[in-house]
Design a protein around this motif. Sequence first.
Motif, mmCIF file in Angstrom:
data_model
loop_
_atom_site.group_PDB
_atom_site.id
_atom_site.type_symbol
_atom_site.label_atom_id
_atom_site.label_comp_id
_atom_site.label_asym_id
_atom_site.label_seq_id
_atom_site.Cartn_x
_atom_site.Cartn_y
_atom_site.Cartn_z
ATOM 1 N N PRO A 1 2.730 2.638 10.265
ATOM 2 C CA PRO A 1 2.683 3.636 9.688
ATOM 3 C C PRO A 1 1.665 3.280 8.001
ATOM 4 N N TYR A 2 1.926 1.804 8.316
ATOM 5 C CA TYR A 2 1.098 0.848 7.356
ATOM 6 C C TYR A 2 0.519 0.287 6.731
ATOM 7 N N ILE A 3 -0.636 0.027 8.500
ATOM 8 C CA ILE A 3 -1.222 -1.325 9.281
ATOM 9 C C ILE A 3 -2.521 -0.723 7.910
ATOM 10 N N LEU A 4 -3.435 0.889 8.467
ATOM 11 C CA LEU A 4 -4.716 0.922 7.760
ATOM 12 C C LEU A 4 -4.450 0.691 6.404
ATOM 13 N N ARG A 5 -3.087 0.597 5.840
ATOM 14 C CA ARG A 5 -3.460 0.866 4.483
ATOM 15 C C ARG A 5 -3.107 -1.242 3.636
ATOM 16 N N PHE A 6 -3.551 -1.507 4.550
ATOM 17 C CA PHE A 6 -3.439 -3.092 4.318
ATOM 18 C C PHE A 6 -6.231 -3.602 4.936
ATOM 19 N N VAL A 7 -6.103 -3.072 5.344
ATOM 20 C CA VAL A 7 -7.525 -2.474 6.118
ATOM 21 C C VAL A 7 -8.606 -3.441 5.052
ATOM 22 N N ARG A 8 -8.311 -2.833 3.522
ATOM 23 C CA ARG A 8 -8.932 -3.125 2.365
ATOM 24 C C ARG A 8 -8.249 -4.827 1.868
ATOM 25 N N HIS A 9 -7.228 -5.036 2.583
ATOM 26 C CA HIS A 9 -6.944 -6.369 1.724
ATOM 27 C C HIS A 9 -6.717 -7.756 2.223
ATOM 28 N N PRO A 10 -7.702 -8.210 2.938
ATOM 29 C CA PRO A 10 -7.219 -8.895 3.824
ATOM 30 C C PRO A 10 -6.780 -10.264 3.513
ATOM 31 N N ARG A 11 -6.467 -10.498 2.371
ATOM 32 C CA ARG A 11 -5.622 -11.675 1.552
ATOM 33 C C ARG A 11 -4.133 -11.385 2.774
ATOM 34 N N ALA A 12 -3.787 -10.832 2.713
ATOM 35 C CA ALA A 12 -2.608 -10.157 3.314
ATOM 36 C C ALA A 12 -2.110 -10.524 4.632
ATOM 37 N N THR A 13 -3.595 -9.526 5.491
ATOM 38 C CA THR A 13 -3.537 -9.911 6.995
ATOM 39 C C THR A 13 -4.124 -11.344 6.795
ATOM 40 N N GLU A 14 -4.464 -11.812 6.317
ATOM 41 C CA GLU A 14 -5.044 -13.510 6.856
ATOM 42 C C GLU A 14 -3.658 -14.266 7.002
ATOM 43 N N ARG B 1 9.359 2.666 3.036
ATOM 44 C CA ARG B 1 8.002 3.503 2.773
ATOM 45 C C ARG B 1 7.633 3.255 1.554
ATOM 46 N N LEU B 2 8.257 2.405 1.011
ATOM 47 C CA LEU B 2 7.827 2.192 -0.501
ATOM 48 C C LEU B 2 5.933 0.442 0.132
ATOM 49 N N LEU B 3 6.188 1.032 1.017
ATOM 50 C CA LEU B 3 4.761 0.192 1.214
ATOM 51 C C LEU B 3 3.205 1.408 1.194
ATOM 52 N N MET B 4 4.209 2.906 1.382
ATOM 53 C CA MET B 4 2.993 3.705 0.664
ATOM 54 C C MET B 4 2.760 4.120 -0.869
ATOM 55 N N VAL C 1 0.990 -0.598 -4.140
ATOM 56 C CA VAL C 1 1.735 -2.279 -3.105
ATOM 57 C C VAL C 1 0.479 -2.748 -1.962
ATOM 58 N N PRO C 2 -0.406 -2.619 -1.028
ATOM 59 C CA PRO C 2 -0.925 -3.740 -0.530
ATOM 60 C C PRO C 2 -1.637 -4.149 -1.536
ATOM 61 N N ARG C 3 -2.142 -3.883 -2.359
ATOM 62 C CA ARG C 3 -2.988 -5.059 -3.541
ATOM 63 C C ARG C 3 -2.131 -6.086 -3.520
ATOM 64 N N LEU C 4 -0.965 -5.798 -4.326
ATOM 65 C CA LEU C 4 0.044 -6.287 -5.014
ATOM 66 C C LEU C 4 0.735 -7.017 -3.338
ATOM 67 N N VAL C 5 0.796 -6.606 -2.468
ATOM 68 C CA VAL C 5 1.064 -7.685 -1.331
ATOM 69 C C VAL C 5 1.169 -8.539 -0.815
ATOM 70 N N ALA C 6 -0.802 -8.553 -0.613
ATOM 71 C CA ALA C 6 -1.792 -9.018 -0.802
ATOM 72 C C ALA C 6 -2.056 -10.142 -1.884
ATOM 73 N N ALA C 7 -1.373 -9.719 -3.109
ATOM 74 C CA ALA C 7 -1.571 -10.383 -4.555
ATOM 75 C C ALA C 7 -0.684 -11.796 -3.797
ATOM 76 N N MET C 8 0.622 -11.196 -3.613
ATOM 77 C CA MET C 8 1.407 -12.322 -3.703
ATOM 78 C C MET C 8 1.236 -13.689 -2.535
ATOM 79 N N THR C 9 0.644 -13.228 -1.252
ATOM 80 C CA THR C 9 0.311 -14.527 -0.710
ATOM 81 C C THR C 9 -0.236 -15.475 -1.419
#
Length: 126
Positions: free
Chosen positions: A66-79, A99-102, A106-114
């Motif tokens: 349910p959350y994967i498409l929200r991370f497409v624009r955040h390659p750092r999280a994917t990598e 559900r907090l991932l929605m 949040v996707p930008r924050l998760v990517a920054a955490m990496t």
Amino acid sequence: SGGDGEATSSRDGEAGAAEKAGGSPLPLLLPHIDFVVPRLPELAPMLPRVLPHMPYIIPHLERLKPYILRFVRHPRATENADVLLAYFGWVLYLPGVPRLLMLPGVPRLVAAMTAVLPRWPARRLL
């Protein structure tokens, strides 16, 4: 707890399946092809980054869908999906918490955490 051992053995079995398939993680995606194919235009840019991490992602994929498409624009999280799952994969199994991932940002924050999470402890957890 029995659930942890089952998840570990499942993850080990899937990682072993990738190794047997000539190191390609693509066979791991076959059970999820009905999810991937219709979304291929959106997912295609992230596939080269995520394929090396598929043995770590597949055990959690049902909960991540349910959350994967929200991370497409955040390659750092994917990598760094393997590291993120090592630290926070358990959160996906807490009722309601994923559900907090929605939430916006949040996707930008998760990517920054990496950028600040050390990789070496995560490698031991995987």
